[in-house]
Design an enzyme around this catalytic site. Structure first.
Site: not given
Ligand code: UDX
Length: 432
Positions: A11, A35, A153-155, A211, A252-253, A263
């Site tokens: 972050v 670092k 932020l998504r990684e 989240n 996210f489906l 997170c």
């Molecule tokens: C998440 C939130 O998306 C972000 O907004 C917040 O700031 C931090 O946490 P992140 O943890 O980086 O981001 O990953 P994300 O892309 O959200 O995926 C989280 C988990 O869900 C992963 O294990 C991913 O594989 C899973 N996922 C995501 C699914 O299984 N299906 C999907 O359609 C999307």
């Protein structure tokens, strides 16, 4: 504006670099000397597409600096972002705020003129109130303002998510702070980002609620994929059919293994813990946590079925081991619970990951790392697609795998069942 980011993880580092790229003077502070020295040499501690170029560009034009001196960096800055870790406490669901409060105590020593202190780390609701209490013991209230500005932020997509967020949430009732932050985010607002000003507690809750909802949406489709496996229906048809409803939305489906990362697991537990503390029951999120915790054992059972319960000495290759594609992050990756169980059953595991070998497996006797996909899968009995890297999407399995009875278990449904059938590959996937 003069900004100080305290904590240079996913972050703090990404936000700091992106703020400097918007023309601000940014000092990224971390207590880890190694670092900071590496960052000054252009060695980046995290895998984030596009980050290295941005750091080098802004470090070169002197807008971006790195320091271990928190006091000096805070005194030189007007806006201080707290971006340190808030992991889940051991044997508890609560967020561990030790790092946050340690940093707050240090910041307090450097406030001699008005400062805006922002929690960008995900912190439990009312943390801003506690921070205000700590600082006001030593500093008059007119010299500081504590604001919540959660990140989304998504990684793997963090730079894009910073520059094109759906919204900027600013939790404060301080007019001066709100005006300053609206100016800070003006370049994003002018590109169409929505700016919303709420109370501080509302902003803290928006982050957790967002989240937790995303985790709920993923768990919903994961559970439906279990049903699809029983009724010979393809979960992708369900995701598409549901997602076209604008009230549901297609993102996210996608069914997958248990959700992981730094997170969702910690934030779902923390919001439940906070709500329990306030005697309010978030029963839906509680069931999401339970369902996700159970998902890896469900997928393991599927693996045993695919191998006709003959796991001993079977060579299983995991393609991808991080919690998702486009990251090097292993935190709460679902393979961390699956691989030890397979080893206990006598399987021989090897894996390939585009981000390299992982420390998490270095001490495992029967886990080996392959430097490329070909050597990873060539002797496999079962190939598991654990993450959805593009690197895995056009492998010629029949040409590469020696054992003609090999099978594929696709946990991300990146292949077309029809094409697999045409190639006479013994292909299994979640949700079908
Ligand atoms: C998440 C939130 O998306 C972000 O907004 C917040 O700031 C931090 O946490 P992140 O943890 O980086 O981001 O990953 P994300 O892309 O959200 O995926 C989280 C988990 O869900 C992963 O294990 C991913 O594989 C899973 N996922 C995501 C699914 O299984 N299906 C999907 O359609 C999307």
């Amino acid at each position: 504006m003069k900004l100080c980011m305290i904590g240079t993880g996913y972050v703090g580092l990404v936000s700091g670099v992106c703020f400097s790229d918007l023309g601000n003077d940014v000092i990224c502070v971390d207590k880890d000397l190694n670092k900071i020295d590496n960052l000054k040499k252009g060695i980046i501690p995290i895998y984030e597409p596009g980050l290295e170029e941005l750091i080098l560009k802004n470090f070169k034009n002197n807008r971006l600096k790195f320091s271990t001196d928190l006091k000096e960096s805070v005194s030189k800055s007007d806006i201080i972002f707290i971006c340190v870790g808030t992991p889940t406490k051991k044997n508890s669901s609560d967020a561990d705020l030790t790092q946050v409060y340690n940093v707050v105590k240090e910041i307090t020593k450097s406030i001699s003129k008005f400062k805006i202190i922002i929690t960008k780390s995900t912190v439990p609701i009312t943390t801003g109130d506690q921070i205000e209490k700590i600082i006001s013991k030593k500093i008059p209230k007119k010299l500081f303002s504590v604001v919540s500005n959660p990140e989304f932020l998504r990684e793997g997509e963090a730079i894009r998510d910073f520059n094109y967020p759906d919204r900027v949430v600013i939790g404060t009732d301080n007019k001066r702070s709100n005006k300053t932050l609206k100016n800070l985010y003006a370049p994003l607002i002018s590109k169409g980002t929505k700016y919303i000003n709420t109370s501080r507690r509302a902003a803290e809750l928006i982050k957790y609620a967002s989240n937790a909802f995303l985790a709920t949406k993923i768990t919903f489709i994961n559970e439906l994929s279990n049903l699809c496996e029983k009724i010979d229906v393809n979960i992708e048809d369900i995701s598409i059919g549901m997602g076209l409803d604008k009230r549901i939305g297609s993102r996210f489906l996608r069914a997958g293994p248990a959700y992981g990362g730094s997170c969702f697991p910690k934030d779902t537990k923390a919001i439940v813990s906070t709500s329990d503390r306030f005697k309010s029951n978030l029963s839906v999120i509680k069931s999401v946590i339970k369902s996700n915790d159970n998902r890896s054992s469900l997928l393991l059972k599927r693996i045993f079925d695919i191998l006709n319960n003959k796991v001993k000495n079977k060579k299983i290759c995991f393609l991808g081991v991080t919690f998702k594609a486009n990251t090097d992050d292993m935190r709460d990756s679902s393979c961390l619970s699956m691989i030890p169980t397979l080893l206990k059953k006598g399987a021989k595991i090897n894996y390939f990951d585009p981000t390299g070998e992982k420390n998490e497996f270095k001490n495992f006797k029967n886990v080996s790392y392959s430097n490329d996909i070909k050597s990873g899968i060539s002797n496999s009995d079962l190939i598991i697609i654990h993450t959805e890297w593009n690197d895995f999407k056009s492998i010629n399995f029949n040409k590469t795998v020696k054992n003609k009875n090999y099978k594929i278990f696709d946990m991300r449904k990146i292949y077309s069942p029809k094409k697999m059938k045409e190639q006479k590959i013994k292909y299994f996937a979640i949700g079908s």
